[in-house]
Design a protein around this motif. Structure first.
Motif, PDB file in Angstrom:
ATOM      1  N   HIS A 195       0.806  -1.224   0.000  1.00 11.10           N
ATOM      2  CA  HIS A 195       0.000   0.000   0.000  1.00 11.10           C
ATOM      3  C   HIS A 195       0.840   1.276   0.000  1.00 11.10           C
ATOM      4  O   HIS A 195       0.337   2.343  -0.331  1.00 11.10           O
ATOM      5  CB  HIS A 195      -0.946   0.010   1.207  1.00 11.10           C
ATOM      6  N   GLN A 196       2.075   1.203   0.389  1.00 12.67           N
ATOM      7  CA  GLN A 196       2.897   2.405   0.526  1.00 12.67           C
ATOM      8  C   GLN A 196       3.025   3.207  -0.767  1.00 12.67           C
ATOM      9  O   GLN A 196       2.884   4.425  -0.736  1.00 12.67           O
ATOM     10  CB  GLN A 196       4.249   2.047   1.132  1.00 12.67           C
ATOM     11  N   ALA A 204      -0.174   5.459  -1.517  1.00 14.51           N
ATOM     12  CA  ALA A 204      -0.404   6.672  -0.720  1.00 14.51           C
ATOM     13  C   ALA A 204       0.239   7.901  -1.350  1.00 14.51           C
ATOM     14  O   ALA A 204      -0.311   8.998  -1.295  1.00 14.51           O
ATOM     15  CB  ALA A 204       0.121   6.467   0.698  1.00 14.51           C
ATOM     16  N   GLY A 235      -5.661  12.046  -2.254  1.00 19.04           N
ATOM     17  CA  GLY A 235      -5.811  11.390  -0.965  1.00 19.04           C
ATOM     18  C   GLY A 235      -7.259  11.297  -0.510  1.00 19.04           C
ATOM     19  O   GLY A 235      -7.660  10.294   0.086  1.00 19.04           O
ATOM     20  N   GLN A 250      -8.828   8.410  -2.198  1.00 22.30           N
ATOM     21  CA  GLN A 250      -8.340   7.160  -1.619  1.00 22.30           C
ATOM     22  C   GLN A 250      -9.084   6.828  -0.329  1.00 22.30           C
ATOM     23  O   GLN A 250      -9.520   5.686  -0.128  1.00 22.30           O
ATOM     24  CB  GLN A 250      -6.833   7.245  -1.363  1.00 22.30           C
ATOM     25  N   GLU A 251      -9.242   7.803   0.538  1.00 24.74           N
ATOM     26  CA  GLU A 251      -9.931   7.538   1.806  1.00 24.74           C
ATOM     27  C   GLU A 251     -11.409   7.232   1.585  1.00 24.74           C
ATOM     28  O   GLU A 251     -11.959   6.328   2.215  1.00 24.74           O
ATOM     29  CB  GLU A 251      -9.760   8.702   2.786  1.00 24.74           C
TER      30      GLU A 251
END
Length: 160
Positions: free
Chosen positions: A24-25, A28, A34, A37-38
């Motif tokens: 997953h790094q 991000a 972002g 993504q959340e």
């Protein structure tokens, strides 16, 4: 609630989890916003009933400046006016990518086309990997009944 299984008690499980976290790094820091993504992680976690991932990703979204109104409407995004067309396309892809068994053909061409209208190939690749990854985390947490509520934004995983 007590977990059914201590995944940290198994060397093989810990090795798997470390690789899943590491996978997953790169997502991000990608070009996919972002907030998107959340939202995607929250929607998949709602569908799968994963309290641990919801605890984490709602708190991370709040810490990143997401509003309570938008977060409270993620489950009803189709009727909500607070999401952009691009966010709606990502949420729709997350739903179909999470509910693969509900449609004989998996993700429909129409849903894919709506996502492709807003996201380039790199961002689509991130979305696909993000949806697959959060579903893996959801399944691990739900199967083992991992408790939720103690997460604090920015917490480091013991696997990192």
């Amino acid at each position: 609630m007590e977990p059914r299984l201590n995944l940290f008690g198994s060397d093989a499980a810990v090795g798997f989890l470390k690789r899943l976290v590491a996978a997953h790094q790169p997502l991000a820091g990608s070009a996919l916003p972002g907030a998107v993504q959340e939202l995607v992680k929250i929607r998949a976690s709602q569908i799968n009933g994963c309290s641990g991932c919801l605890d984490m990703h709602v708190k991370e979204a709040v810490a990143a400046g997401e509003t309570a109104v938008r977060l409270s409407l993620v489950a009803a995004w189709r009727e909500a006016t607070v999401f952009t067309e691009a966010e709606r396309a990502a949420l729709e892809l997350a739903e179909e990518g999470t509910r693969l068994a509900d449609a004989a053909g998996g993700v429909s061409d129409e849903v894919w086309a709506r996502a492709a209208k807003h996201y380039d190939e790199d961002q689509l690749g991130v979305l696909v990997c993000l949806i697959a990854g959060i579903n893996a985390f959801n399944r691990l947490n739900v199967m083992t009944r991992q408790p939720a509520g103690d997460y604090q934004p920015g917490m480091k995983s013991p696997l990192e």
